[in-house]
Motif scaffolding. Structure first.
Motif, PDB file in Angstrom:
ATOM      1  N   LEU A  60       9.711  72.282  12.802  1.00 21.40           N
ATOM      2  CA  LEU A  60      10.874  72.391  13.647  1.00 21.40           C
ATOM      3  C   LEU A  60      11.805  71.880  13.682  1.00 21.40           C
ATOM      4  O   LEU A  60      12.960  72.019  13.529  1.00 21.40           O
ATOM      5  CB  LEU A  60      10.535  72.752  15.195  1.00 21.40           C
ATOM      6  CG  LEU A  60       9.473  73.981  15.900  1.00 21.40           C
ATOM      7  CD1 LEU A  60       8.996  74.034  16.615  1.00 21.40           C
ATOM      8  CD2 LEU A  60      10.193  75.536  14.181  1.00 21.40           C
ATOM      9  N   PHE A  70      13.770  71.688   9.726  1.00 18.78           N
ATOM     10  CA  PHE A  70      13.153  72.851   8.988  1.00 18.78           C
ATOM     11  C   PHE A  70      13.293  73.008   7.443  1.00 18.78           C
ATOM     12  O   PHE A  70      14.736  72.686   7.207  1.00 18.78           O
ATOM     13  CB  PHE A  70      13.883  74.054  10.252  1.00 18.78           C
ATOM     14  CG  PHE A  70      13.747  75.364   9.525  1.00 18.78           C
ATOM     15  CD1 PHE A  70      11.845  75.669  10.842  1.00 18.78           C
ATOM     16  CD2 PHE A  70      13.471  76.652   8.570  1.00 18.78           C
ATOM     17  CE1 PHE A  70      11.360  76.873  10.622  1.00 18.78           C
ATOM     18  CE2 PHE A  70      13.081  78.021   9.637  1.00 18.78           C
ATOM     19  CZ  PHE A  70      11.742  78.594  10.003  1.00 18.78           C
ATOM     20  N   GLU A 100      14.832  74.475   3.906  1.00 23.68           N
ATOM     21  CA  GLU A 100      16.161  75.353   3.456  1.00 23.68           C
ATOM     22  C   GLU A 100      15.364  76.247   2.966  1.00 23.68           C
ATOM     23  O   GLU A 100      15.748  77.591   3.045  1.00 23.68           O
ATOM     24  CB  GLU A 100      16.827  74.629   2.597  1.00 23.68           C
ATOM     25  CG  GLU A 100      17.737  73.454   2.608  1.00 23.68           C
ATOM     26  CD  GLU A 100      18.681  72.625   1.877  1.00 23.68           C
ATOM     27  OE1 GLU A 100      18.256  73.533   0.762  1.00 23.68           O
ATOM     28  OE2 GLU A 100      19.230  71.769   2.651  1.00 23.68           O
ATOM     29  N   THR A 150      13.176  79.461   3.791  1.00 26.85           N
ATOM     30  CA  THR A 150      12.363  79.981   4.362  1.00 26.85           C
ATOM     31  C   THR A 150      11.018  81.024   3.800  1.00 26.85           C
ATOM     32  O   THR A 150      10.315  81.357   4.964  1.00 26.85           O
ATOM     33  CB  THR A 150      13.004  80.305   5.652  1.00 26.85           C
ATOM     34  OG1 THR A 150      13.889  81.530   4.872  1.00 26.85           O
ATOM     35  CG2 THR A 150      13.874  79.236   5.990  1.00 26.85           C
ATOM     36  N   PRO A 171       9.782  79.964  17.961  1.00 26.99           N
ATOM     37  CA  PRO A 171      10.676  79.162  18.074  1.00 26.99           C
ATOM     38  C   PRO A 171      10.888  79.340  16.229  1.00 26.99           C
ATOM     39  O   PRO A 171      12.367  78.666  16.015  1.00 26.99           O
ATOM     40  CB  PRO A 171       9.909  77.255  17.901  1.00 26.99           C
ATOM     41  CG  PRO A 171       8.659  78.209  19.242  1.00 26.99           C
ATOM     42  CD  PRO A 171       8.067  79.419  19.334  1.00 26.99           C
ATOM     43  N   ILE A 172       9.634  79.280  15.725  1.00 22.98           N
ATOM     44  CA  ILE A 172      10.196  79.958  14.429  1.00 22.98           C
ATOM     45  C   ILE A 172      10.754  81.059  14.422  1.00 22.98           C
ATOM     46  O   ILE A 172      12.055  81.079  13.339  1.00 22.98           O
ATOM     47  CB  ILE A 172       8.378  80.394  13.693  1.00 22.98           C
ATOM     48  CG1 ILE A 172       7.776  78.862  13.303  1.00 22.98           C
ATOM     49  CG2 ILE A 172       9.334  80.480  11.747  1.00 22.98           C
ATOM     50  CD1 ILE A 172       6.648  78.588  12.941  1.00 22.98           C
ATOM     51  N   TYR A 173      11.023  81.939  14.746  1.00 26.47           N
ATOM     52  CA  TYR A 173      11.921  83.271  14.741  1.00 26.47           C
ATOM     53  C   TYR A 173      12.932  82.763  15.234  1.00 26.47           C
ATOM     54  O   TYR A 173      14.649  83.062  14.240  1.00 26.47           O
ATOM     55  CB  TYR A 173      11.464  84.593  15.016  1.00 26.47           C
ATOM     56  CG  TYR A 173      10.084  84.848  14.919  1.00 26.47           C
ATOM     57  CD1 TYR A 173       9.543  84.632  13.754  1.00 26.47           C
ATOM     58  CD2 TYR A 173       9.133  85.204  16.099  1.00 26.47           C
ATOM     59  CE1 TYR A 173       8.698  85.805  13.771  1.00 26.47           C
ATOM     60  CE2 TYR A 173       7.838  85.877  15.564  1.00 26.47           C
ATOM     61  CZ  TYR A 173       7.646  85.690  14.425  1.00 26.47           C
ATOM     62  OH  TYR A 173       6.537  86.915  14.363  1.00 26.47           O
ATOM     63  N   LEU A 174      13.179  82.326  15.844  1.00 24.08           N
ATOM     64  CA  LEU A 174      14.923  81.612  16.536  1.00 24.08           C
ATOM     65  C   LEU A 174      15.186  80.763  15.472  1.00 24.08           C
ATOM     66  O   LEU A 174      16.473  80.290  15.037  1.00 24.08           O
ATOM     67  CB  LEU A 174      14.600  80.969  17.284  1.00 24.08           C
ATOM     68  CG  LEU A 174      14.823  81.971  18.964  1.00 24.08           C
ATOM     69  CD1 LEU A 174      14.125  80.465  20.432  1.00 24.08           C
ATOM     70  CD2 LEU A 174      14.944  82.407  19.211  1.00 24.08           C
ATOM     71  N   LYS A 175      14.323  79.626  14.569  1.00 26.46           N
ATOM     72  CA  LYS A 175      15.139  78.770  13.861  1.00 26.46           C
ATOM     73  C   LYS A 175      15.442  79.499  12.359  1.00 26.46           C
ATOM     74  O   LYS A 175      15.858  79.514  11.412  1.00 26.46           O
ATOM     75  CB  LYS A 175      13.570  77.858  13.501  1.00 26.46           C
ATOM     76  CG  LYS A 175      13.616  77.022  14.113  1.00 26.46           C
ATOM     77  CD  LYS A 175      14.784  75.568  14.078  1.00 26.46           C
ATOM     78  CE  LYS A 175      14.693  74.779  14.771  1.00 26.46           C
ATOM     79  NZ  LYS A 175      15.983  74.111  14.663  1.00 26.46           N
ATOM     80  N   LEU A 176      14.922  81.007  11.825  1.00 30.36           N
ATOM     81  CA  LEU A 176      15.289  81.454  11.120  1.00 30.36           C
ATOM     82  C   LEU A 176      16.428  83.117  11.118  1.00 30.36           C
ATOM     83  O   LEU A 176      17.023  83.032  10.318  1.00 30.36           O
ATOM     84  CB  LEU A 176      13.788  82.754  10.826  1.00 30.36           C
ATOM     85  CG  LEU A 176      12.695  81.809  10.058  1.00 30.36           C
ATOM     86  CD1 LEU A 176      11.764  83.135  10.500  1.00 30.36           C
ATOM     87  CD2 LEU A 176      12.979  81.761   8.786  1.00 30.36           C
TER      88      LEU A 176
END
Length: 345
Positions: free
Chosen positions: A47, A50, A52, A54, A121-126
């Motif tokens: 996180l 992250f 680039e 994805t 958290p991964i979905y938000l980072k995406l």
């Protein structure tokens, strides 16, 4: 009828709880806690830094979601004798199956929501908004609902219960759970099946006829039960641990745990022919049986160890720690294995 199925469910859960204490022993819990700590640390670093590109992360998240979506089955707790003795109560049995389907949906949908929250958290980072994640979770729950309904409908034909299909699925479900516990302790009630695997017949032809017990045990290893499949799965986990985990001590620790589990599981092969009375009429001494069985396990385990060492030399940076691998395996093969055979003989 309700009391009958509740009793069956309670008895099976109590049986699983007895085996669970052998799974969650001190050593396994310690390794599990270390492994979970390692995963948490890696998740945090992912996180923070992250990548680039994805697409790999998106594919992994989708794979986890769909794996959970298609996992699980309805716990019907039906038994073979039910198609005779409960035939007159078929309507009540169907009602109990409907209750079991709702219970299954609540269990697996709850697990699905929990995993999706861990992936939040991964979905938000995406770049996904919260409402998009909520819609995605709701869509998964709706899909799971229809999958459970579809499985329940498969047990009926024009309102009539398909006893054979429902009983077979329940037996497969129980066997899957019991086989997991069998990785850690001896479990009663596991059924075995014979798989020809004709592509492995060449291995059997290479053996000399005088190695009777070695031939029989190798034949059982390749064809009977799930010994061959289990060995392949554990070996793949070993290779995955060596390749994917960067921490050398954790990687080698998991390799030794899986190696021990494989040895422990293969010990059950020793009594495979005990129920066949013809093997007791063979003019062979008992020492030859133990010797050939131990020889087979050494061939399998040392062969796997050789591959493990080669992979470890390629992917483990701290070469000095690799020495632990043959030392511990040598102790398991030459000290633990003979001592264990004396106890189970």
């Amino acid at each position: 009828m309700k009391a009958l199925f509740q009793k069956r469910r309670r008895d099976f859960l109590e049986r699983c709880s007895k085996y669970l204490r052998y799974v969650l022993n001190d050593h396994f819990v310690l390794v599990l806690m270390v492994f979970l700590g390692f995963l948490s640390l890696q998740y945090r670093q992912l996180l923070i830094a992250f990548p680039e590109n994805t697409w790999p992360i998106i594919l992994i998240a989708l794979a986890i979601s769909f794996l959970l979506l298609f996992s699980g089955s309805i716990a019907t707790y039906l038994e073979e004798a039910d198609q005779v003795f409960l035939l007159t109560k078929e309507k009540e049995v169907l009602e109990e199956l409907a209750v079991a389907s709702r219970r299954s949906y609540l269990l697996w949908s709850g697990l699905q929501v929990l995993v999706q929250l861990l992936l939040l958290p991964i979905y938000l980072k995406l770049g996904l908004a919260v409402w998009m994640v909520v819609v995605y979770i709701v869509a998964l729950l709706v899909a799971k609902y229809f999958l459970v309904k579809y499985q329940l409908a498969g047990y009926q034909q024009q309102g009539v219960l398909n006893w054979s299909t429902a009983i077979q699925d329940e037996q497969k479900r129980k066997q899957t759970i019991l086989r997991f516990f069998a990785l850690f302790t001896t479990v009663k009630g596991i059924s075995t099946t014979v798989k020809p695997r004709k592509y492995l017949n060449g291995i059997l032809r290479l053996l000399h006829s005088r190695q009777t017990w070695f031939y029989l045990y190798l034949r059982a290893f390749l064809r009977a039960g799930d010994y061959f499949g289990l060995s392949l799965r554990l070996f793949l986990l070993i290779l995955l641990s060596l390749i994917a985990i960067e921490e050398a001590w954790l990687s080698l620790g998991l390799v030794l745990v899986f190696h021990y589990l494989l040895l422990f599981q293969l010990l059950g092969l020793y009594k495979h022919y005990d129920y066949q009375y013809l093997t007791q009429l063979y003019p062979l001494d008992k020492k030859g049986k133990i010797r050939d069985f131990q020889r087979l396990l050494r061939v399998i385990l040392y062969g796997l160890l050789l591959v493990e060492m080669l992979v470890a030399l390629l992917f483990i940076q701290e070469k000095m720690l690799i020495v632990i691998l043959p030392i511990v395996c040598l102790f398991l093969h030459e000290v633990y294995l003979p001592a264990k055979l004396k106890k189970i003989d």
